[in-house]
Design a protein around this motif. Structure first.
Motif, PDB file in Angstrom:
ATOM      1  N   LYS A  40       0.848  -1.188   0.000  1.00  0.00           N
ATOM      2  CA  LYS A  40       0.000   0.000   0.000  1.00  0.00           C
ATOM      3  C   LYS A  40       0.884   1.237   0.000  1.00  0.00           C
ATOM      4  N   SER A  41       0.364   2.340  -0.496  1.00  0.00           N
ATOM      5  CA  SER A  41       1.074   3.610  -0.442  1.00  0.00           C
ATOM      6  C   SER A  41       0.428   4.499   0.611  1.00  0.00           C
ATOM      7  N   VAL A  42       1.257   5.128   1.443  1.00  0.00           N
ATOM      8  CA  VAL A  42       0.770   6.083   2.441  1.00  0.00           C
ATOM      9  C   VAL A  42       0.714   7.450   1.745  1.00  0.00           C
ATOM     10  N   GLN A  43      -0.463   7.847   1.324  1.00  0.00           N
ATOM     11  CA  GLN A  43      -0.592   9.003   0.436  1.00  0.00           C
ATOM     12  C   GLN A  43      -0.933  10.295   1.144  1.00  0.00           C
ATOM     13  N   ASN A  44      -1.464  10.226   2.356  1.00  0.00           N
ATOM     14  CA  ASN A  44      -1.904  11.444   3.034  1.00  0.00           C
ATOM     15  C   ASN A  44      -1.965  11.194   4.537  1.00  0.00           C
ATOM     16  N   LEU A  45      -2.377  12.217   5.290  1.00  0.00           N
ATOM     17  CA  LEU A  45      -2.434  12.078   6.744  1.00  0.00           C
ATOM     18  C   LEU A  45      -3.510  11.100   7.194  1.00  0.00           C
ATOM     19  N   ASP A  46      -4.559  10.940   6.402  1.00  0.00           N
ATOM     20  CA  ASP A  46      -5.573   9.945   6.762  1.00  0.00           C
ATOM     21  C   ASP A  46      -4.975   8.545   6.741  1.00  0.00           C
ATOM     22  N   ASP A  47      -4.117   8.274   5.756  1.00  0.00           N
ATOM     23  CA  ASP A  47      -3.432   6.983   5.718  1.00  0.00           C
ATOM     24  C   ASP A  47      -2.464   6.853   6.888  1.00  0.00           C
ATOM     25  N   ALA A  48      -1.725   7.926   7.169  1.00  0.00           N
ATOM     26  CA  ALA A  48      -0.773   7.904   8.282  1.00  0.00           C
ATOM     27  C   ALA A  48      -1.487   7.679   9.609  1.00  0.00           C
ATOM     28  N   ALA A  49      -2.736   8.165   9.712  1.00  0.00           N
ATOM     29  CA  ALA A  49      -3.504   8.034  10.955  1.00  0.00           C
ATOM     30  C   ALA A  49      -3.828   6.581  11.280  1.00  0.00           C
ATOM     31  N   GLU A  50      -3.722   5.690  10.304  1.00  0.00           N
ATOM     32  CA  GLU A  50      -4.050   4.288  10.531  1.00  0.00           C
ATOM     33  C   GLU A  50      -2.834   3.444  10.890  1.00  0.00           C
ATOM     34  N   LEU A  51      -1.646   4.056  10.912  1.00  0.00           N
ATOM     35  CA  LEU A  51      -0.429   3.278  11.156  1.00  0.00           C
ATOM     36  C   LEU A  51      -0.424   2.596  12.520  1.00  0.00           C
ATOM     37  N   THR A  52      -0.762   3.351  13.576  1.00  0.00           N
ATOM     38  CA  THR A  52      -0.691   2.776  14.920  1.00  0.00           C
ATOM     39  C   THR A  52      -1.653   1.606  15.077  1.00  0.00           C
ATOM     40  N   THR A  53      -2.867   1.741  14.566  1.00  0.00           N
ATOM     41  CA  THR A  53      -3.845   0.659  14.661  1.00  0.00           C
ATOM     42  C   THR A  53      -3.407  -0.547  13.853  1.00  0.00           C
ATOM     43  N   ALA A  54      -2.912  -0.322  12.636  1.00  0.00           N
ATOM     44  CA  ALA A  54      -2.476  -1.433  11.785  1.00  0.00           C
ATOM     45  C   ALA A  54      -1.330  -2.202  12.431  1.00  0.00           C
ATOM     46  N   ILE A  55      -0.381  -1.473  13.003  1.00  0.00           N
ATOM     47  CA  ILE A  55       0.765  -2.110  13.665  1.00  0.00           C
ATOM     48  C   ILE A  55       0.302  -2.901  14.881  1.00  0.00           C
ATOM     49  N   THR A  56      -0.609  -2.330  15.653  1.00  0.00           N
ATOM     50  CA  THR A  56      -1.117  -2.998  16.858  1.00  0.00           C
ATOM     51  C   THR A  56      -1.877  -4.263  16.503  1.00  0.00           C
ATOM     52  N   THR A  57      -2.682  -4.200  15.449  1.00  0.00           N
ATOM     53  CA  THR A  57      -3.436  -5.372  14.999  1.00  0.00           C
ATOM     54  C   THR A  57      -2.496  -6.507  14.623  1.00  0.00           C
ATOM     55  N   ARG A  58      -1.428  -6.185  13.893  1.00  0.00           N
ATOM     56  CA  ARG A  58      -0.439  -7.205  13.519  1.00  0.00           C
ATOM     57  C   ARG A  58       0.261  -7.759  14.758  1.00  0.00           C
ATOM     58  N   ALA A  59       0.598  -6.882  15.693  1.00  0.00           N
ATOM     59  CA  ALA A  59       1.329  -7.316  16.889  1.00  0.00           C
ATOM     60  C   ALA A  59       0.494  -8.289  17.727  1.00  0.00           C
ATOM     61  N   THR A  60      -0.761  -7.958  17.963  1.00  0.00           N
ATOM     62  CA  THR A  60      -1.604  -8.831  18.790  1.00  0.00           C
ATOM     63  C   THR A  60      -1.899 -10.151  18.068  1.00  0.00           C
ATOM     64  N   ALA A  61      -2.040 -10.108  16.747  1.00  0.00           N
ATOM     65  CA  ALA A  61      -2.250 -11.352  15.993  1.00  0.00           C
ATOM     66  C   ALA A  61      -1.019 -12.250  16.092  1.00  0.00           C
ATOM     67  N   PHE A  62       0.153 -11.653  16.028  1.00  0.00           N
ATOM     68  CA  PHE A  62       1.402 -12.425  16.136  1.00  0.00           C
ATOM     69  C   PHE A  62       1.495 -13.103  17.501  1.00  0.00           C
TER      70      PHE A  62
END
Length: 484
Positions: free
Chosen positions: A190-212
């Motif tokens: 995916k491409s991080v194109q704007n601040l709305d995309d950047a705003a999802e980074l923490t949630t996306a990382i957390t989701t991956r971490a808890t799944a791991f």
């Protein structure tokens, strides 16, 4: 006789049933050791004063605060350098970054990165059978041969470098940055194109971490979570936007605190909380010229990009229920270099074959406050400039050109204010016990201390070199380079 036989049989069957229950539930009999899981949470540009337990105002970080209450908080913890790539190289290898030929912050399409010959925490633990993953910011080379999968990680999801290295950078001279991509493994997803995309980074990382954590609950794992935030540009998801009294910076810190809470909760949910060592810290101090979008150095001098305490002293919290006694605060000198050898000790794995600079502090973690494993530290910046040395609470700063934020009005609303990158710093001797703000030069009063610290500096120059004196070191190693 029959009665005794019957009683013994009952006891045998009871013991056998207990053992079966322990094995079937993955529990460990009391008295037996079990290799711990490791979770390493690493923030970007979080200053010493950016947690509610260290003085943050108008927002709270209750999950991180609770982690400190349940473990140990180090008040004298130093990052290896006050800049992104260098500090990350040191964290993962236990080496001063200039020993590895690494300095600064790598840009997109960098021709250099962490040398594959260097052994990381992930490689040491993978060799012992650990599952390994990184979710977040790498910043040690963005070429496919330099990504985390080449340094011992089984899984990678995140950004390859700082998320301000994109076409929307406020400094228009850097508008030729390529698109910022999210990478999984070695593929762009995916491409991080704007601040709305950047705003999802923490949630996306957390989701991956808890799944791991869920996927690897039955075997040892190393989970590295280097959040891209609170590095600018700041962005928070809808669930935290406008929720703090500190503006967007407070919103971001509240969301990161939520992320820490999610990880800790998942460990408890999977019944592996007591067998997991969790470390929380930051890569360097705050980027102060961003003003209301920057954090706080907590009263220490200067910030990111400087070798004053505000650039390199950051919070560090370690939690391991039942092993690390709860509620302790330690003023022992500890650094990011020391995390690798400490993990190696508690996980009973080997150290890297090549020389490292870190020192094991596991005895302090377990409650032995008589230990002071580290007495000295070398403050380097830029390419290989030895700018200061420390022995105990004494710090000798050498004259050098350096960054200063002082005397400039900070920026606001995401725009940087001015700073001076080549300020002539006079240097001096500071007693950090009485003067943690490094404001009172007492060099003339303690010539014997100056002499002792200069001897430490001379040994460092012989070992690692010093560009300020045009000297090369005897034990530097090359960074990794992309083959033509």
């Amino acid at each position: 006789m029959n009665y005794l036989f019957s009683l013994r049989s009952q006891r045998f069957l009871l013991a056998l049933g207990t053992l079966f229950l322990l094995l079937s539930t993955g529990a460990t009999p009391k008295g037996k050791s079990q290799t711990p899981n490791i979770v390493l949470i690493f923030l970007d540009d979080m200053g010493y004063g950016d947690l509610s337990i260290t003085g943050a105002l108008n927002y709270q970080t209750p999950n991180i605060d609770r982690m400190a209450a349940e473990g140990i908080r180090f008040t004298n913890f130093l990052t290896a350098q006050a800049v992104c790539s260098a500090s990350r190289a040191a964290l993962l290898t236990g080496c001063y970054p200039n020993r590895l030929g690494i300095s600064g912050a790598f840009g997109p399409n960098s021709q250099v990165g962490l040398n594959p010959k260097e052994e990381t925490i992930a490689e040491l633990l993978k060799a012992k059978g650990y599952a390994t993953a990184i979710f977040g910011k790498w910043h040690l080379g963005d070429h496919p041969t330099m990504l985390p999968m080449a340094q011992g990680f089984d899984e990678y999801f995140g950004v390859p470098y700082s998320h301000d290295m994109w076409p929307l950078h406020p400094n228009q001279t850097k508008a030729n940055y390529p698109p910022l991509n999210l990478i999984e493994g070695a593929k762009v997803v995916k491409s991080v194109q704007n601040l709305d995309d950047a705003a999802e980074l923490t949630t996306a990382i957390t989701t991956r971490a808890t799944a791991f954590i869920r996927q690897n609950k039955s075997k040892p794992f190393f989970l590295y979570v280097p959040h891209p935030l609170p590095h600018v540009p700041l962005a928070a998801s809808a669930k935290f936007k406008d929720k703090s009294g500190r503006g967007i910076f407070g919103d971001v810190m509240m969301e990161i605190d939520w992320s820490v809470g999610q990880i800790l909760s998942e460990l408890k949910k999977q019944n592996i909380d007591k067998n997991t060592l969790v470390i929380f810290t930051s890569d360097n101090g705050p980027w102060l010229n961003y003003g209301d979008h920057a954090g706080s150095a907590g009263g220490f001098r200067e910030g990111k990009g400087t070798t004053f305490e505000g650039g390199q002293r950051v919070p560090c919290i370690v939690r391991w229920p039942g092993v690390v006694p709860a509620g302790r605060i330690s003023s022992k000198l500890i650094t990011a270099l020391d995390i690798l050898p400490t993990i190696a000790t508690v996980c009973e794995t080997k150290l890297p074959a090549l020389k490292i600079d870190g020192i094991d502090f596991s005895k302090i973690l377990k409650g032995d406050d008589s230990q002071s494993p580290r007495e000295q530290f070398l403050y380097y910046y830029r390419k290989n400039n030895l700018e200061a040395v420390r022995q105990g609470n004494w710090k000798l700063v050498f004259p050098h050109p350096g960054r200063t934020y002082e005397g400039f009005v900070p920026g606001k609303n995401g725009q940087p204010g001015q700073l001076n990158e080549n300020y002539s710093i006079a240097g001096g001797l500071y007693n950090l016990e009485r003067d943690p703000g490094e404001r009172y030069n007492v060099r003339s009063e303690f010539p014997e201390i100056v002499s002792a610290l200069e001897k430490i500096a001379e040994a460092a120059r012989a070992d690692l070199g010093d560009d300020l004196q045009s000297r090369s070191g005897a034990n530097n190693r090359p960074a990794g380079r992309i083959s033509p």
